[in-house]
Design an enzyme around this catalytic site. Structure first.
Site, short mmCIF file in Angstrom:
data_model
loop_
_atom_site.label_atom_id
_atom_site.label_comp_id
_atom_site.label_asym_id
_atom_site.label_seq_id
_atom_site.Cartn_x
_atom_site.Cartn_y
_atom_site.Cartn_z
N ASP A 182 -9.05 2.55 15.04
CA ASP A 182 -8.53 3.39 13.81
C ASP A 182 -8.59 4.99 14.15
OD1 ASP A 182 -7.82 4.39 11.54
OD2 ASP A 182 -9.16 3.19 10.36
N HIS A 187 -10.92 10.59 9.38
CA HIS A 187 -12.16 10.24 9.84
C HIS A 187 -12.75 11.20 10.91
CE1 HIS A 187 -11.61 6.46 7.58
NE2 HIS A 187 -10.57 6.38 8.55
N ILE A 202 -14.63 11.22 6.43
CA ILE A 202 -15.51 10.19 5.83
C ILE A 202 -15.57 9.11 6.80
CG2 ILE A 202 -14.99 10.78 3.53
CD1 ILE A 202 -13.15 8.50 3.37
N GLY A 205 -14.19 2.44 6.44
CA GLY A 205 -14.43 1.52 5.66
C GLY A 205 -14.80 0.31 6.56
O1 HDC Z 1 -13.22 2.88 -5.18
C1 HDC Z 1 -12.78 4.47 -4.91
C2 HDC Z 1 -13.22 4.73 -3.51
O2 HDC Z 1 -13.25 5.80 -3.28
N1 HDC Z 1 -13.76 3.95 -2.55
C3 HDC Z 1 -14.07 3.92 -1.36
C4 HDC Z 1 -12.91 4.12 -0.42
C5 HDC Z 1 -13.30 4.11 1.07
O3 HDC Z 1 -14.00 4.94 1.42
N2 HDC Z 1 -12.73 3.39 1.82
C6 HDC Z 1 -13.01 3.51 3.39
C7 HDC Z 1 -12.62 4.78 4.10
S1 HDC Z 1 -10.83 4.92 3.98
C8 HDC Z 1 -10.56 4.44 5.47
O4 HDC Z 1 -11.23 3.55 6.29
C9 HDC Z 1 -8.90 4.27 5.66
C10 HDC Z 1 -8.70 3.47 7.10
O5 HDC Z 1 -8.57 4.65 8.27
C11 HDC Z 1 -7.13 3.07 7.08
C12 HDC Z 1 -6.98 1.83 6.36
C13 HDC Z 1 -6.89 0.72 7.12
C14 HDC Z 1 -6.19 -0.54 6.46
C15 HDC Z 1 -6.14 -1.68 7.25
C16 HDC Z 1 -4.94 -1.82 7.79
C17 HDC Z 1 -4.49 -3.14 8.72
C18 HDC Z 1 -11.62 4.30 -5.08
C19 HDC Z 1 -10.75 5.75 -4.97
C20 HDC Z 1 -10.74 3.30 -4.19
C21 HDC Z 1 -10.73 3.81 -6.67
O6 HDC Z 1 -11.45 4.64 -7.25
P1 HDC Z 1 -10.99 4.99 -8.83
O7 HDC Z 1 -9.53 5.41 -8.67
O8 HDC Z 1 -12.04 5.47 -9.57
O9 HDC Z 1 -10.39 3.32 -9.38
P2 HDC Z 1 -11.11 2.88 -10.72
O10 HDC Z 1 -10.51 3.33 -11.95
O11 HDC Z 1 -12.31 2.20 -10.57
O12 HDC Z 1 -9.97 1.24 -10.74
C22 HDC Z 1 -8.77 1.64 -10.84
C23 HDC Z 1 -7.92 0.28 -10.59
O13 HDC Z 1 -8.08 -0.27 -9.23
C24 HDC Z 1 -8.60 -0.97 -9.02
N3 HDC Z 1 -9.81 -0.66 -7.86
C25 HDC Z 1 -10.84 0.29 -7.75
N4 HDC Z 1 -11.21 0.13 -6.64
C26 HDC Z 1 -10.64 -0.59 -5.63
C27 HDC Z 1 -9.83 -1.21 -6.37
N5 HDC Z 1 -8.81 -2.18 -6.02
C28 HDC Z 1 -8.71 -2.07 -4.67
N6 HDC Z 1 -9.79 -1.55 -3.83
C29 HDC Z 1 -10.81 -0.92 -4.23
N7 HDC Z 1 -11.37 -0.38 -3.65
C30 HDC Z 1 -9.70 -1.29 -10.12
O14 HDC Z 1 -10.12 -2.73 -10.13
C31 HDC Z 1 -8.95 -0.98 -11.10
O15 HDC Z 1 -7.71 -2.02 -11.36
P3 HDC Z 1 -7.81 -2.60 -12.91
O16 HDC Z 1 -7.86 -1.53 -14.05
O17 HDC Z 1 -6.67 -3.43 -13.00
O18 HDC Z 1 -9.08 -3.43 -13.07
#
Ligand code: HDC
Length: 280
Positions: A182, A187, A202, A205
């Site tokens: 990745d 990152h 960061i 994940g």
């Molecule tokens: O949860 C927040 C956040 O910041 N999470 C951490 C994200 C993170 O650090 N991820 C890892 C690093 S990024 C990465 O590694 C990228 C990588 O290089 C590439 C990806 C590769 C993929 C594979 C390819 C094959 C955040 C920002 C995600 C959400 O926070 P908020 O905006 O505050 O959301 P919230 O208001 O709590 O909820 C809104 C609606 O969204 C749903 N939801 C929340 N978190 C979720 C999510 N859905 C999926 N995944 C999540 N993590 C909630 O349930 C809510 O929906 P509903 O209203 O229907 O309940």
């Protein structure tokens, strides 16, 4: 079946992955290819499909797509045959599972089966959810479908955790983990991460998924599947605290960032193989 994407790996890739998710020099089964018990951590199963070519592009699925706004939201991994080979040529077949509209964000779920290219045996199945900030509001479905284990949100019991494992990440954690495939600049490059809203790069994940999965396997034994939600970000150098509860054949877990007390993995669980008798 559509054409898949091949990925070949050997013991060097396995060791690099294990180190990327925090294996220590003393964990010989994870870092020494001549150890009798040399093995890939089960979460290695996310690697062969990681750069597989999907039959769609994110920009055609959601509006205002920007790679800087993309975060990994959830991951489900199923290990379909044991033991996990420590070298293989694999083929992965990604497909679109669903697109969900969260209003301020778009969610895209990709499913991928990974097979051993020579034998055709299924090795892994992955479902990856990406959360694309600013790419919602397109009138799509507001909720995802129920797909059993892949979409289970595990609820930690009220009692204190049965096991807690604390592990410090290093400042170089993301720089090492990225070599497992990745190469997202989020990152490593602060110019890029700043545009995405993060002062410093960061952690992947899937890196802290691997660290938490290692805590589960080292505490309770091998699992056949694992599901996590990435609930908060982790900065390289922070310490991860994984809290686990064994409920029958399932280990329910969550991971917190020690420095902030915030959850980075929530609602997670892993179904054990043989009730967890197969220890590392
Ligand atoms: O949860 C927040 C956040 O910041 N999470 C951490 C994200 C993170 O650090 N991820 C890892 C690093 S990024 C990465 O590694 C990228 C990588 O290089 C590439 C990806 C590769 C993929 C594979 C390819 C094959 C955040 C920002 C995600 C959400 O926070 P908020 O905006 O505050 O959301 P919230 O208001 O709590 O909820 C809104 C609606 O969204 C749903 N939801 C929340 N978190 C979720 C999510 N859905 C999926 N995944 C999540 N993590 C909630 O349930 C809510 O929906 P509903 O209203 O229907 O309940």
């Amino acid at each position: 079946q559509a054409e898949g994407t091949d990925f070949a790996y050997d013991e060097r890739d396995v060791i690099l992955y294990n180190l990327g998710v925090g294996a220590k020099r003393t964990d010989l089964p994870l870092v020494f290819e001549n150890d009798d018990n040399f093995q890939a951590l089960p979460t290695f199963g996310v690697i062969p499909t990681f750069n597989a070519t999907a039959p769609f592009s994110l920009s055609e699925l959601v509006p205002n797509f920007s790679p800087m706004m993309l975060l990994h939201g959830e991951q489900y991994l199923e290990i379909r045959s044991f033991p996990i080979p420590t070298e293989a040529v694999t083929t992965s077949y990604p497909k679109l599972v669903e697109v969900v509209d969260k209003g301020n964000a778009g969610i895209v779920v990709t499913g991928s089966t990974t097979k051993d290219k020579k034998t055709g045996k299924e090795l892994f199945y992955n479902e990856s959810t990406v959360f694309i900030r600013g790419s919602g509001g397109f009138g799509g479905a507001k909720k995802g479908t129920d797909r059993g284990a892949a979409t289970t949100v595990y609820k930690p019991p009220k009692r204190a955790p049965d096991t807690i494992v604390e592990e410090a990440t290093t400042e170089e954690q993301a720089a090492i983990y990225r070599l497992s495939g990745d190469r997202n600049p989020l990152h490593i490059d602060s110019e890029f991460s700043k545009v995405g809203g993060f002062k410093t790069p960061i952690l992947h994940g899937l890196c802290f998924f691997g660290i938490a999965g290692k805590a589960v396997v080292q505490s309770y034994g091998m699992f056949r599947n694992i599901k996590v939600r990435f609930a908060g970000i982790v900065l390289p150098g922070q310490t991860l605290v994984t809290e686990m509860w064994k409920e029958g054949n399932v280990v329910i877990f969550q991971t917190k960032v020690k420095e902030t007390g915030k959850l980075c993995i929530a609602g997670a669980g892993a179904e054990l193989v043989d009730g967890g008798k197969s220890k590392l």
